[in-house]
Design a protein around this motif. Structure first.
Motif, PDB file in Angstrom:
ATOM      1  N   ILE A  20      -0.447   8.083   1.239  1.00 49.24           N
ATOM      2  CA  ILE A  20      -0.978   7.444   0.017  1.00 49.24           C
ATOM      3  C   ILE A  20      -0.691   8.312  -1.205  1.00 49.24           C
ATOM      4  O   ILE A  20      -0.260   7.800  -2.239  1.00 49.24           O
ATOM      5  CB  ILE A  20      -2.486   7.166   0.171  1.00 49.24           C
ATOM      6  CG1 ILE A  20      -2.657   6.225   1.322  1.00 49.24           C
ATOM      7  CG2 ILE A  20      -3.088   6.720  -1.130  1.00 49.24           C
ATOM      8  CD1 ILE A  20      -3.734   5.231   1.302  1.00 49.24           C
ATOM      9  N   ILE A  21      -0.925   9.610  -1.069  1.00 45.67           N
ATOM     10  CA  ILE A  21      -0.650  10.525  -2.188  1.00 45.67           C
ATOM     11  C   ILE A  21       0.837  10.511  -2.505  1.00 45.67           C
ATOM     12  O   ILE A  21       1.245  10.455  -3.664  1.00 45.67           O
ATOM     13  CB  ILE A  21      -1.144  11.951  -1.866  1.00 45.67           C
ATOM     14  CG1 ILE A  21      -2.668  11.957  -1.762  1.00 45.67           C
ATOM     15  CG2 ILE A  21      -0.663  12.944  -2.916  1.00 45.67           C
ATOM     16  CD1 ILE A  21      -3.252  13.256  -1.253  1.00 45.67           C
ATOM     17  N   ARG A  22       1.672  10.568  -1.460  1.00 49.23           N
ATOM     18  CA  ARG A  22       3.130  10.563  -1.630  1.00 49.23           C
ATOM     19  C   ARG A  22       3.582   9.301  -2.361  1.00 49.23           C
ATOM     20  O   ARG A  22       4.361   9.372  -3.316  1.00 49.23           O
ATOM     21  CB  ARG A  22       3.795  10.668  -0.258  1.00 49.23           C
ATOM     22  CG  ARG A  22       5.294  10.769  -0.300  1.00 49.23           C
ATOM     23  CD  ARG A  22       5.887  11.014   1.090  1.00 49.23           C
ATOM     24  NE  ARG A  22       5.575   9.953   2.035  1.00 49.23           N
ATOM     25  CZ  ARG A  22       4.891  10.130   3.162  1.00 49.23           C
ATOM     26  NH1 ARG A  22       4.440  11.304   3.515  1.00 49.23           N
ATOM     27  NH2 ARG A  22       4.662   9.107   3.975  1.00 49.23           N
ATOM     28  N   GLU A  23       3.083   8.159  -1.952  1.00 52.07           N
ATOM     29  CA  GLU A  23       3.487   6.892  -2.581  1.00 52.07           C
ATOM     30  C   GLU A  23       3.015   6.812  -4.034  1.00 52.07           C
ATOM     31  O   GLU A  23       3.766   6.370  -4.904  1.00 52.07           O
ATOM     32  CB  GLU A  23       2.957   5.712  -1.769  1.00 52.07           C
ATOM     33  CG  GLU A  23       3.671   5.538  -0.453  1.00 52.07           C
ATOM     34  CD  GLU A  23       3.054   4.471   0.432  1.00 52.07           C
ATOM     35  OE1 GLU A  23       1.961   3.943   0.107  1.00 52.07           O
ATOM     36  OE2 GLU A  23       3.683   4.162   1.473  1.00 52.07           O
ATOM     37  N   ASN A  24       1.772   7.234  -4.292  1.00 55.08           N
ATOM     38  CA  ASN A  24       1.248   7.189  -5.667  1.00 55.08           C
ATOM     39  C   ASN A  24       2.008   8.140  -6.590  1.00 55.08           C
ATOM     40  O   ASN A  24       2.369   7.766  -7.710  1.00 55.08           O
ATOM     41  CB  ASN A  24      -0.251   7.509  -5.688  1.00 55.08           C
ATOM     42  CG  ASN A  24      -1.094   6.389  -5.123  1.00 55.08           C
ATOM     43  OD1 ASN A  24      -0.668   5.235  -5.078  1.00 55.08           O
ATOM     44  ND2 ASN A  24      -2.284   6.721  -4.676  1.00 55.08           N
ATOM     45  N   LEU A  25       2.235   9.363  -6.126  1.00 58.20           N
ATOM     46  CA  LEU A  25       2.977  10.324  -6.950  1.00 58.20           C
ATOM     47  C   LEU A  25       4.414   9.862  -7.190  1.00 58.20           C
ATOM     48  O   LEU A  25       4.920   9.943  -8.306  1.00 58.20           O
ATOM     49  CB  LEU A  25       2.989  11.705  -6.288  1.00 58.20           C
ATOM     50  CG  LEU A  25       1.848  12.628  -6.596  1.00 58.20           C
ATOM     51  CD1 LEU A  25       1.945  13.908  -5.769  1.00 58.20           C
ATOM     52  CD2 LEU A  25       1.800  12.958  -8.067  1.00 58.20           C
ATOM     53  N   SER A  27       5.589   6.870  -7.209  1.00 53.85           N
ATOM     54  CA  SER A  27       5.567   5.745  -8.143  1.00 53.85           C
ATOM     55  C   SER A  27       5.452   6.231  -9.583  1.00 53.85           C
ATOM     56  O   SER A  27       6.160   5.746 -10.474  1.00 53.85           O
ATOM     57  CB  SER A  27       4.397   4.839  -7.780  1.00 53.85           C
ATOM     58  OG  SER A  27       4.267   3.805  -8.705  1.00 53.85           O
ATOM     59  N   MET A  28       4.588   7.209  -9.816  1.00 51.13           N
ATOM     60  CA  MET A  28       4.418   7.763 -11.158  1.00 51.13           C
ATOM     61  C   MET A  28       5.668   8.528 -11.601  1.00 51.13           C
ATOM     62  O   MET A  28       6.136   8.367 -12.733  1.00 51.13           O
ATOM     63  CB  MET A  28       3.205   8.701 -11.181  1.00 51.13           C
ATOM     64  CG  MET A  28       2.949   9.350 -12.512  1.00 51.13           C
ATOM     65  SD  MET A  28       1.559  10.502 -12.470  1.00 51.13           S
ATOM     66  CE  MET A  28       2.210  11.801 -11.438  1.00 51.13           C
ATOM     67  N   LYS A 110      -4.844  18.710  -7.202  1.00 51.02           N
ATOM     68  CA  LYS A 110      -5.101  17.314  -6.855  1.00 51.02           C
ATOM     69  C   LYS A 110      -6.549  16.993  -7.160  1.00 51.02           C
ATOM     70  O   LYS A 110      -7.398  17.866  -7.011  1.00 51.02           O
ATOM     71  CB  LYS A 110      -4.843  17.070  -5.365  1.00 51.02           C
ATOM     72  CG  LYS A 110      -3.418  17.136  -4.943  1.00 51.02           C
ATOM     73  CD  LYS A 110      -3.356  16.891  -3.450  1.00 51.02           C
ATOM     74  CE  LYS A 110      -1.968  17.070  -2.902  1.00 51.02           C
ATOM     75  NZ  LYS A 110      -1.941  16.929  -1.446  1.00 51.02           N
ATOM     76  N   THR A 113      -3.838  12.987 -12.241  1.00 50.68           N
ATOM     77  CA  THR A 113      -4.033  11.728 -12.967  1.00 50.68           C
ATOM     78  C   THR A 113      -3.031  11.602 -14.079  1.00 50.68           C
ATOM     79  O   THR A 113      -2.491  12.571 -14.551  1.00 50.68           O
ATOM     80  CB  THR A 113      -5.448  11.665 -13.562  1.00 50.68           C
ATOM     81  OG1 THR A 113      -5.666  12.819 -14.371  1.00 50.68           O
ATOM     82  CG2 THR A 113      -6.494  11.610 -12.461  1.00 50.68           C
TER      83      THR A 113
END
Length: 113
Positions: A20-25, A27-28, A110, A113
């Motif tokens: 989840i962290i990998r995908e969110n980062l 994406s950003m 972490k 944001t």
């Protein structure tokens, strides 16, 4: 905003074991970098580094198989010129000092944001 424009021609390798962290980062980061390469652990990160030679490496510290510190040590053996950013939930001063002594350029806490 001008400092972000300079990143548009740079590549970054994100090394993060938590999906989840990998995908969110990732994406950003895609908004700011020309190319974002993704690795799920230090070994995968080392392989992607060898294949793509990214301008920047952003890695988690605590990962299975090969930690972020071990990855950085391996990159130093290869005389990597990549800018290195550690991302961690740990705020321990000793970890920060160890990161600095290991050639880390930046340290982010972490959650980002």
């Amino acid at each position: 905003m001008q400092q972000f424009e300079r990143l548009k021609n740079k590549t970054i390798l994100l090394v993060e074991d938590e999906k989840i962290i990998r995908e969110n980062l990732a994406s950003m980061l895609k908004f700011f970098f020309k190319e974002v390469y993704i690795a799920i652990d230090g070994y995968d990160g080392l392989d992607k580094y060898e294949n793509y030679l990214p301008d920047i490496i952003m890695t988690d510290l605590k990962m299975p198989n090969m930690s972020g510190f071990e990855l950085i040590e391996e990159l130093q053996k290869r005389q990597s010129k990549s800018y290195t950013i550690i991302v961690s939930a740990h705020t321990d001063t000793d970890l920060l000092i160890k990161a600095i002594h290991n050639g880390v350029d930046r340290y982010l806490i972490k959650p980002i944001t």
